[in-house]
Write a protein that holds these residues in place. Structure first.
Motif: not given
Length: 387
Positions: A72-82, A114-125
């Motif tokens: 779970q910590q590894e997964y959370i680490g991936l999310v925080l990296e995103a 803005r497009i890059e920011f939206a793409a990063r948010l989509a990856s995080l989502h």
């Protein structure tokens, strides 16, 4: 509450009655004690074994929980990296929004940010909704480039606070379980030592398995499953790594991207079937790898499109020679399979002479490739310096 004792509450007894009652109680107690036998070695061993089994079960439960918490910590680490990557994209967008420049280049840069920011948010989502445990997802309204920047920033901050709290909670849970395990080991140290060695061996084996699985997953995420070539993600990672080591001044190196599209490949699938089409892609991918240098990267972008990252070159003639060899590879592979259908169109973009931003190398080469297709196909062309 007990009643207070007074002399009126105590019955008067004579000595004979007291002696008779005491004797009867002593005989009864002696008979009862005789019926209670002291346990022998077998019951004691059984009790010890039961305690050991209980301790081992407790340890097994805790170790399993620790493994789960670590994953779970590894997964959370991936999310925080995103989240960090999205925060970097947000910072770029905010910096460009707050800048006073209002020319066309600035507006285009802000739009790209803005497009890059939206793409990063989509990856995080996408990463959040894949969580094995329920977690609050990002609002769909902030995943578009046209979304309100303030709302998108608030959603990103909320996600950061939530996952940081999850990381702290998971860390506290791991620490608590480790303390429980240590206390249990201290209590059962005399009989659990050998089992502990086995548990450590199992732990090491599990970690090796996790490392192996992680390597397999990483390789699968960076390579095309059919051809084995690096995919788009791996190509951009190699492009970024190469651009960071180009050097400055007279010692600066140049890099280039050749974008390849297989002309007529769709007819192969339509005429001969997808099996033959897959065989052709595998064969031509193998030829591509043999044609370029070991230091260069051949990637399959998708379908019948490929890209070659040339990490260093001396002149356009060298790039032209590479493009011609690739065209020859496609034609020879087509001839060996007796198809007479497939050729190649190639667009070439180089940095920093033709493209000033290395992130646009692939896009510039792609646009140039389409220009080749419009002008008759089966050839190559260089991107204009304005690309």
């Amino acid at each position: 509450m007990p009643h207070p004792v007074s002399e009126r509450n105590i019955p008067v007894r004579d000595d004979d009655a007291i002696s008779t009652r005491a004797l009867r109680w002593t005989d009864g107690a002696r008979a009862h004690i005789q019926r209670l036998r002291v346990p022998g070695p077998a019951p004691l061993a059984g009790v010890a074994l039961l305690c050991l089994l209980i301790g081992l079960l407790f340890l097994a439960f805790q170790v399993r929980a620790i493994f789960s918490a670590q994953l779970q910590q590894e997964y959370i680490g991936l999310v925080l990296e995103a989240v960090e990557r999205a925060d970097t994209a947000r910072a770029s967008a905010l910096a460009l929004r707050d800048a006073s420049t209002s020319d066309t280049a600035h507006r285009a840069a802000y739009r790209d940010a803005r497009i890059e920011f939206a793409a990063r948010l989509a990856s995080l989502h996408a990463l959040i909704i894949s969580s094995p445990a329920p977690a609050p997802a990002l609002p769909s309204s902030v995943l578009l480039p046209a979304a309100d920047l303030k709302a998108a920033s608030a959603a990103l901050d909320s996600a950061y606070l939530y996952w940081r709290a999850e990381r702290e909670r998971a860390s506290a849970d791991v620490r608590e379980r480790i303390v429980s395990v240590s206390h249990t080991l201290i209590a059962l140290s005399s009989i659990v030592f050998g089992v502990l060695i086995t548990a450590l061996g199992m732990y090491a084996k599990r970690n090796r398995q996790l490392v192996g699985l992680s390597s397999e997953f990483e390789h699968a995420s960076l390579h095309d499953a059919m051809t084995g070539l690096p995919n788009r993600r791996k190509l951009f990672a190699a492009l970024e790594e190469t651009a960071e080591h180009l050097g400055d001044g007279t010692n600066a190196k140049r890099i280039a991207v050749l974008y390849i599209d297989l002309d007529g490949f769709k007819r192969v699938n339509d005429t001969h079937g997808h099996r033959i089409g897959d065989e052709f892609l595998i064969a031509v991918s193998r030829r591509f790898r043999q044609t370029v240098r070991n230091s260069d990267v051949v990637a399959r972008i998708g379908g019948d499109e490929f890209a070659v990252l040339v990490r260093e070159f001396s002149s356009d003639l060298e790039l032209a020679a590479i493009a011609q060899r690739i065209i020859t590879c496609v034609a020879e592979t087509d001839g060996r399979m007796d198809l007479s259908l497939v050729r190649a169109s190639i667009g070439i973009a180089s940095y920093p002479d033709r493209v000033t931003d290395y992130w646009r190398l692939v896009a510039a080469a792609d646009d140039t490739m389409y220009a080749v297709k419009r002008n008759g196909k089966n050839g190559y062309a260089f991107a204009s310096p304005a690309a």
